[in-house]
Design a protein around this motif. Sequence first.
Motif, PDB file in Angstrom:
ATOM      1  N   ASP A 271      70.853  15.712 -60.645  1.00 32.32           N
ATOM      2  CA  ASP A 271      71.743  14.694 -61.245  1.00 32.32           C
ATOM      3  C   ASP A 271      72.695  15.843 -62.255  1.00 32.32           C
ATOM      4  O   ASP A 271      71.867  15.968 -63.425  1.00 32.32           O
ATOM      5  N   PHE A 272      73.713  16.294 -61.740  1.00 31.67           N
ATOM      6  CA  PHE A 272      74.616  17.225 -62.776  1.00 31.67           C
ATOM      7  C   PHE A 272      75.108  16.484 -63.894  1.00 31.67           C
ATOM      8  O   PHE A 272      75.664  17.141 -64.960  1.00 31.67           O
ATOM      9  N   SER A 273      74.887  15.116 -64.106  1.00 31.60           N
ATOM     10  CA  SER A 273      75.429  14.382 -65.300  1.00 31.60           C
ATOM     11  C   SER A 273      74.074  14.051 -66.304  1.00 31.60           C
ATOM     12  O   SER A 273      74.557  13.800 -67.392  1.00 31.60           O
ATOM     13  N   THR A 274      73.211  14.751 -65.818  1.00 30.30           N
ATOM     14  CA  THR A 274      71.954  14.726 -66.888  1.00 30.30           C
ATOM     15  C   THR A 274      72.462  15.720 -68.091  1.00 30.30           C
ATOM     16  O   THR A 274      72.636  16.825 -67.894  1.00 30.30           O
ATOM     17  N   PRO A 275      72.232  15.053 -69.203  1.00 33.85           N
ATOM     18  CA  PRO A 275      72.561  15.789 -70.536  1.00 33.85           C
ATOM     19  C   PRO A 275      71.707  16.918 -70.461  1.00 33.85           C
ATOM     20  O   PRO A 275      70.145  16.984 -70.516  1.00 33.85           O
ATOM     21  N   ALA A 276      71.936  18.210 -70.992  1.00 35.27           N
ATOM     22  CA  ALA A 276      71.196  19.265 -71.135  1.00 35.27           C
ATOM     23  C   ALA A 276      70.200  19.316 -72.277  1.00 35.27           C
ATOM     24  O   ALA A 276      69.100  19.577 -72.079  1.00 35.27           O
ATOM     25  N   GLU A 277      70.454  18.620 -73.041  1.00 36.28           N
ATOM     26  CA  GLU A 277      69.366  18.292 -74.107  1.00 36.28           C
ATOM     27  C   GLU A 277      68.217  17.319 -73.449  1.00 36.28           C
ATOM     28  O   GLU A 277      67.019  17.507 -73.893  1.00 36.28           O
ATOM     29  N   LYS A 278      68.534  16.435 -72.547  1.00 32.11           N
ATOM     30  CA  LYS A 278      67.385  15.454 -72.004  1.00 32.11           C
ATOM     31  C   LYS A 278      66.641  16.646 -71.153  1.00 32.11           C
ATOM     32  O   LYS A 278      65.481  16.367 -70.889  1.00 32.11           O
ATOM     33  N   ILE A 279      67.172  17.292 -70.280  1.00 32.70           N
ATOM     34  CA  ILE A 279      66.601  18.241 -69.577  1.00 32.70           C
ATOM     35  C   ILE A 279      65.424  19.208 -70.356  1.00 32.70           C
ATOM     36  O   ILE A 279      64.425  19.301 -70.051  1.00 32.70           O
ATOM     37  N   ASN A 280      66.134  19.614 -71.460  1.00 32.13           N
ATOM     38  CA  ASN A 280      65.021  20.439 -72.333  1.00 32.13           C
ATOM     39  C   ASN A 280      64.105  19.746 -72.644  1.00 32.13           C
ATOM     40  O   ASN A 280      62.717  20.295 -72.809  1.00 32.13           O
ATOM     41  N   ASN A 281      64.310  18.408 -73.321  1.00 32.32           N
ATOM     42  CA  ASN A 281      63.132  17.664 -73.570  1.00 32.32           C
ATOM     43  C   ASN A 281      62.145  17.081 -72.803  1.00 32.32           C
ATOM     44  O   ASN A 281      61.073  16.598 -73.091  1.00 32.32           O
ATOM     45  N   SER A 282      62.593  17.424 -71.493  1.00 31.77           N
ATOM     46  CA  SER A 282      61.670  16.799 -70.356  1.00 31.77           C
ATOM     47  C   SER A 282      60.768  18.054 -69.836  1.00 31.77           C
ATOM     48  O   SER A 282      59.786  17.567 -68.915  1.00 31.77           O
TER      49      SER A 282
END
Length: 377
Positions: A271-282
Motif C-alpha cells: 500500500d503506497f499510501s502507508t506513511p513512512a513512519e508507520k512502516i518504520n515502526n512496524s
Amino acid sequence: MKTYIITYISVLTLVLAACTNSSKQQSATEDSTQSIGETPAVLEEVFADSTYQLTGVAVAADGRLFTNYPYWLDKHSYSVAEIKDGKPVPYPDAAWNSFKKGDNGEHKFVCVQAVVADDKGYLWVVDAAGIGLGSVYQHSNKVVKINLATNAVEHIYHFPDSVTANDSYINDIRVDNASGFAYMTSSSNGGIVVLNTNTGQSRFVLHSSPSVLSDTAYHFTMDGRELTKTDGSIPKINSDGIALSPDKAWLYYKPLTDDKLYRINTVLLRDFSTPAEKINNSVEDLGKFVTTDGMEFDRNGNLYLGDLEKSSIVKITPDLKMHTIATDTVKLSWPDSYSISADGYLYISASQIARMPWFNNNQNRTVYPYKIFRLKL
C-alpha cells in the motif's frame, strides 16, 4: 566415591581422546564439510568458472541453471549466463551482454548483481549499474524480466531518482507474482525498493530505519581479521539479504556486515499510501543470528543463510531455532546467493568476495575457479 571419581575421569579421558582423533581425521580429509544432523551434508560442485567472478545463482522449475557476473573488476565479459553442458552461455543473448564503458546501458546489462527464477517461468535480473560498486552508470539501473519459455525480454523496469538515487546499489530481489509486487534491497544507502510489477510504480522505504543499516559496533571478521579496505577503513554493507516467506506475507531482510535479522508485513509495503513512519515502526526485530549475504526460504518455512564468518550454511526453522547444516572452509568462501530447485537442492554460489584486491592491500587472493555448489535438503 573414590571408584566413581576414577571411573568418571577415565570416561572423560576417552571422550576427549575421541574428539581429538575425530578432529585430526577431519583436517586430514580434502572435503572439510561438516553437518549437524543424521545425514552428512555433501556439497556437490555443479559449475566452475576459472576466469570471471560470479555472485548470483538461479534454478528454474525445469532445472535450467543461471548465474551472473557483476562488473566490479577490470576483467569482465558477459553479465548473465545460462549454464549449458558446464559452460556459461550469455543470456538471453549476446547483445544484452555486450556492454562496454561508454555504451548506452538502457538495453544492455551494465553491472548485474542478482538473478532470480520465479514460480511463473520468468527470470528476474537486477542490474545495479554500479560499475566497481560506484555510482549508477547513466541512470541505467533497472530490473529486467525475461520469459524463460521464449528467452525474450518482456519488461524493463526503471526507477525515478527518488527511489534509486545516484548512490543506490540495488542488490537482491524477491517476487510475489500473486500480488504483483517485487522487493529489492539497497545495500549502499540502506532501504527497500518496492516495485508494483503491474504498473511499474515504485517506492523507497525504510531508508531512515536502523534495521537497514549495518551495526557500526559489530566487527565483521573473515579469516581471523576484521574485514578492512585497502585504505584502512572498515566496510559497512547495509540491507542486502532478502527473502519472502512462503505465503508472501512477510519480507525478511538484514544488513550484511552484522548478525541481525528483521522482517516486516508485506501488506504495509504494497500500500503506497502507508506513511513512512508507520512502516518504520512496524519492523520486527527477530534477534541475532549470523552474517549472511543472500538468504532463501523453502516451502516449509525454513530460512537458509550463509554464515560468512564461519564458512557455513545455516537453517533457521519457523520457531527461530538455528541449525548449522554444512561447514566447509575450502568450498564456502563467501557463500553468496541461493536458489532451491524443484527436486529439493539448495544451490549456493561462492563469490570469494573477502579475497578480492579491495580487502587485501590490492592483492588478489582468489583461489580459482569460482564455483556453484548444491546441497540436498
